[in-house]
Design a protein around this motif. Structure first.
Motif, PDB file in Angstrom:
ATOM      1  N   SER A  20      22.300  60.144 100.181  1.00  0.00           N
ATOM      2  CA  SER A  20      21.446  60.592  99.021  1.00  0.00           C
ATOM      3  C   SER A  20      21.288  59.585  97.919  1.00  0.00           C
ATOM      4  CB  SER A  20      22.219  61.713  98.397  1.00  0.00           C
ATOM      5  OG  SER A  20      23.571  61.507  98.179  1.00  0.00           O
ATOM      6  N   PRO A  62      23.250  57.721  95.665  1.00  0.00           N
ATOM      7  CA  PRO A  62      23.337  58.115  94.280  1.00  0.00           C
ATOM      8  C   PRO A  62      23.316  57.029  93.454  1.00  0.00           C
ATOM      9  CG  PRO A  62      25.432  58.165  95.528  1.00  0.00           C
ATOM     10  CD  PRO A  62      24.268  57.713  96.477  1.00  0.00           C
ATOM     11  N   LEU A 100      28.107  64.927  97.433  1.00  0.00           N
ATOM     12  CA  LEU A 100      26.743  64.144  97.638  1.00  0.00           C
ATOM     13  C   LEU A 100      25.584  64.757  98.385  1.00  0.00           C
ATOM     14  CD1 LEU A 100      27.966  60.374  97.204  1.00  0.00           C
ATOM     15  CD2 LEU A 100      26.741  61.671  95.359  1.00  0.00           C
ATOM     16  N   ALA A 144      24.553  67.996  96.714  1.00  0.00           N
ATOM     17  CA  ALA A 144      23.717  67.507  95.657  1.00  0.00           C
ATOM     18  C   ALA A 144      22.155  67.303  96.181  1.00  0.00           C
ATOM     19  CB  ALA A 144      24.105  66.280  94.991  1.00  0.00           C
ATOM     20  N   ALA A 145      22.325  66.658  97.341  1.00  0.00           N
ATOM     21  CA  ALA A 145      21.036  66.178  97.810  1.00  0.00           C
ATOM     22  C   ALA A 145      20.247  67.423  98.476  1.00  0.00           C
ATOM     23  CB  ALA A 145      21.161  65.349  99.125  1.00  0.00           C
ATOM     24  N   ALA A 185      19.981  69.871  94.777  1.00  0.00           N
ATOM     25  CA  ALA A 185      19.396  69.417  93.946  1.00  0.00           C
ATOM     26  C   ALA A 185      18.391  68.382  94.218  1.00  0.00           C
ATOM     27  CB  ALA A 185      20.194  69.009  92.586  1.00  0.00           C
ATOM     28  N   PRO A 194      21.652  62.224  92.845  1.00  0.00           N
ATOM     29  CA  PRO A 194      22.608  62.517  92.032  1.00  0.00           C
ATOM     30  C   PRO A 194      23.269  61.276  91.451  1.00  0.00           C
ATOM     31  CG  PRO A 194      23.356  62.599  94.502  1.00  0.00           C
ATOM     32  CD  PRO A 194      21.490  62.231  94.223  1.00  0.00           C
ATOM     33  N   THR A 195      24.174  61.543  90.628  1.00  0.00           N
ATOM     34  CA  THR A 195      25.297  60.169  89.928  1.00  0.00           C
ATOM     35  C   THR A 195      26.586  60.561  90.286  1.00  0.00           C
ATOM     36  OG1 THR A 195      23.632  60.278  88.113  1.00  0.00           O
ATOM     37  CG2 THR A 195      25.552  59.059  87.685  1.00  0.00           C
ATOM     38  N   ASP A 255      24.303  66.300  89.347  1.00  0.00           N
ATOM     39  CA  ASP A 255      23.058  66.396  89.714  1.00  0.00           C
ATOM     40  C   ASP A 255      22.282  67.012  88.585  1.00  0.00           C
ATOM     41  OD1 ASP A 255      22.771  69.189  90.110  1.00  0.00           O
ATOM     42  OD2 ASP A 255      24.277  68.913  91.722  1.00  0.00           O
ATOM     43  N   ARG A 256      20.984  67.281  88.808  1.00  0.00           N
ATOM     44  CA  ARG A 256      19.986  67.979  87.935  1.00  0.00           C
ATOM     45  C   ARG A 256      19.217  68.916  88.342  1.00  0.00           C
ATOM     46  NH1 ARG A 256      21.507  67.691  82.974  1.00  0.00           N
ATOM     47  NH2 ARG A 256      21.823  65.513  82.081  1.00  0.00           N
ATOM     48  N   GLY A 257      19.985  69.613  89.245  1.00  0.00           N
ATOM     49  CA  GLY A 257      19.397  70.801  89.978  1.00  0.00           C
ATOM     50  C   GLY A 257      19.554  72.078  89.226  1.00  0.00           C
ATOM     51  N   GLY A 308      21.962  71.717  86.043  1.00  0.00           N
ATOM     52  CA  GLY A 308      22.709  70.747  86.861  1.00  0.00           C
ATOM     53  C   GLY A 308      24.165  71.091  87.145  1.00  0.00           C
TER      54      GLY A 308
END
Ligand code: ADP
Length: 560
Positions: free
Chosen positions: A415, A417, A443, A446-447, A450, A455-456, A473-475, A531
């Protein structure tokens, strides 16, 4: 569920309620029987006391009558009679009466005021208008067959007296008017000190002593006007009269006198209660008993409802778990079948040499390789879960610098990050393989859930020691009501992202169990405006003089 409810209601709640109601009825009946028994017992005590008071009076009266019978003959008799009367505190007025002459002594002429009143009071007797013996005897005292002595309760106006007489000669009666009030007061006081009264438990029912207090029954002797001769031990501040629960008349000697036993009204206020008496004493008041019963009944209802709720919850959980397991099995079967079908199809095509184009052959081989990798990931996940579930995957956390490990994870994650390495080593106690597996899973999630932006990954030391590794994440985030259960096994939220992605609801379960095995925690928190933030909090390195140097190893993902 309805079946469970029916069983619960029929097997537990209903019988318990019936038992409670039945128990309440039994207790009530028992309380009534006890109250009746107590009342009966009090009446019996009161009657015994009345009998005893009279027996004592009779002994005393008989002794005096004996002395009167032994008086010398006239003319010394009168003087002896006077002397005897003057010396006896229980004789108010003595008299000598002859059938023919009436009252020989005291005579009206020269009588004192008291003697005159006495003669007035007893006029009907002295004039012969009323017989000395009670009406039932039907015999005049002058008869030879008539009794030689007797007692005559005599009421005149508001005075109730007792006359005792003895036949000293044919047609001659010698007797005295008894100091009833004084006698009964003295007798009552003495009598209550006697061992007999103590055995009956009546000591102190009359008067309180310093040593023994708290009478539960109060005895009182009431004169003909109803006034207690010896006042019951009552709180002077409480003027309410006691309800008489048992009363006995002092028949036949003092017909208008009564002995009463009443339960002490303010028993709890008295000191010196035995501990066992406290509850029964406190519960003797009907209102309190009702309140106590109500509280008990309320507790029973509460426990039934609470028990039912707990059972219901457990049943619902089990049902959900069973549903999830079924879902899981069908998911896993599907996940197994899809790659197997592709592998088999491409393998058959290759075997039959039906893909002459080298590029297509290459694609087929790539697909076979990717699908087998997917299969092996699935098998790994299942094995992981089963080993963690059985507790057969021991971890070995050790002091570790997390910075290189986090960098390596960020590099290797598909992903890709965003990751900013910290300026200094970040030490914590951790198992590198477990940390890697957890973070890669986060991760990966998140992928999947979101997909809009990468992701971070954040690594930060904690002020109190230890560190946090967070995947942000910003999902769409996770609805608050589901935030706790996403860590339960086989849980996949029912939304558009889960419908279009593959998964078994085991990733977060495994991640959290791995974290717990390292004494770490894995938590979820929502991000604003949207998120998810999953945070792995690792414990600090314990201070030890011979702690090994921080591990700088940069391990390549050896799958655990
Ligand atoms: P799986 O990913 O195999 O479904 P997980 O245990 O990893 O199982 O996740 C459980 C559920 O939590 C997912 O099905 C998904 O609904 C939700 N979830 C996990 N991570 C995220 C995330 N980053 N954003 C939104 N939902 C998530």
């Amino acid at each position: 569920m309805t079946r469970f409810l029916r069983i619960y209601l029929l097997a537990i709640a209903l019988p318990a309620l019936l038992l409670a109601v039945f128990g309440a009825f039994l207790l009530r009946a028992d309380a009534r029987a006890r109250a009746a028994e107590l009342a009966e017992n009090r009446r019996w005590r009161a009657e015994r006391t009345a009998d005893d008071l009279q027996a004592s009076a009779r002994r005393l009266l008989d002794a005096r009558l004996d002395r009167l019978a032994a008086l010398p003959d006239a003319p010394a008799r009168l003087a002896a009679l006077r002397e005897l009367a003057a010396a006896d505190p229980y004789v108010r007025n003595a008299f000598l009466w002859r059938e023919k002459e009436g009252c020989v002594w005291p005579r009206r002429t020269g009588a004192t005021e008291e003697e005159r009143r006495f003669l007035n009071r007893c006029e009907p007797l002295f004039s012969g208008a009323v017989p000395w013996t009670p009406p039932s005897t039907n015999a005049a005292p002058s008869d030879a067959s008539a009794p030689s002595r007797g007692y005559r309760p005599w009421a005149a106006g508001d005075r109730h007296e007792l006359l005792a007489w003895v036949r000293t000669a044919p047609g001659e009666i010698c007797g005295f008017e008894f100091e009833t009030m004084r006698f009964l007061a003295d007798l009552a006081a003495d009598w209550l000190e006697s061992p007999y009264s103590q055995r009956l438990g009546l000591r102190n029912t009359w008067r309180r002593t310093a040593r023994q207090s708290a009478p539960r029954l109060l005895g009182s002797l009431h004169d003909p006007s109803g006034t207690p001769l010896v006042p019951p031990v009552a709180d002077p501040a409480d003027p309410t009269p006691f309800d008489p629960s048992a009363e006995a008349s002092l028949l036949p000697l003092f017909p208008d006198w009564h002995y009463r036993l009443s339960p002490a009204r303010d028993a709890s206020a008295a000191s010196g209660w035995l501990p066992g008496d406290l509850l029964s004493g406190a519960l003797s008041a009907p209102a309190l008993r009702l309140a106590f019963g109500g509280v008990l009944f309320g507790l029973l209802l509460l426990s039934l409802v609470a028990g039912g709720a707990v059972l219901l919850r457990a049943a619902r959980r089990e049902r959900l778990d069973a549903l999830r397991k079924t879902d899981f099995v069908s998911n896993v079967s599907h996940e197994l079948r899809t790659p197997l079908t592709s592998i088999r199809a491409y393998a058959e095509l290759l075997a039959a040499d039906r893909l002459p184009d080298p590029a297509r052959r290459r694609r087929a081989l790539d697909t076979i390789s990717a699908e087998s990798a997917r299969l092996s990931r699935l098998v790994d996940t299942l094995l992981d879960f089963s080993r963690l579930d059985r507790g057969t995957r021991p971890l070995s956390p050790r002091p570790l610098d997390l910075a290189p490990l986090a960098a390596e994870i960020a590099d290797s994650a598909p992903s890709r990050p965003a990751y900013a390495p910290p300026p200094a080593p970040v030490m914590a106690l951790a198992d590198p393989d477990a940390v890697r597996q957890i973070v890669l899973n986060l991760l990966d999630n998140a992928a999947k859930y979101a997909p809009g932006a990468p992701p971070t990954l954040e690594l930060a030391p904690l002020p109190s020691g230890g560190a946090t590794l967070s995947v942000l994440d910003r999902g769409p985030g996770i609805p608050p009501r589901d935030a706790r259960r996403i860590f339960d096994r086989f849980v996949r939220l029912d939304n558009s992202t889960t419908r279009t992605t593959t998964g078994y609801g085991l990733g977060l379960t495994i991640a959290r169990r791995l974290a717990l095995s390292m004494n770490a925690t894995l938590t979820y928190s929502p991000r604003s405006p949207s998120g998810s933030a999953f945070t792995l909090t690792l414990p600090p390195v314990p201070p030890s003089p011979c702690a090994p140097p921080p591990s700088r190893e940069s391990t390549h993902n050896p799958n655990p």
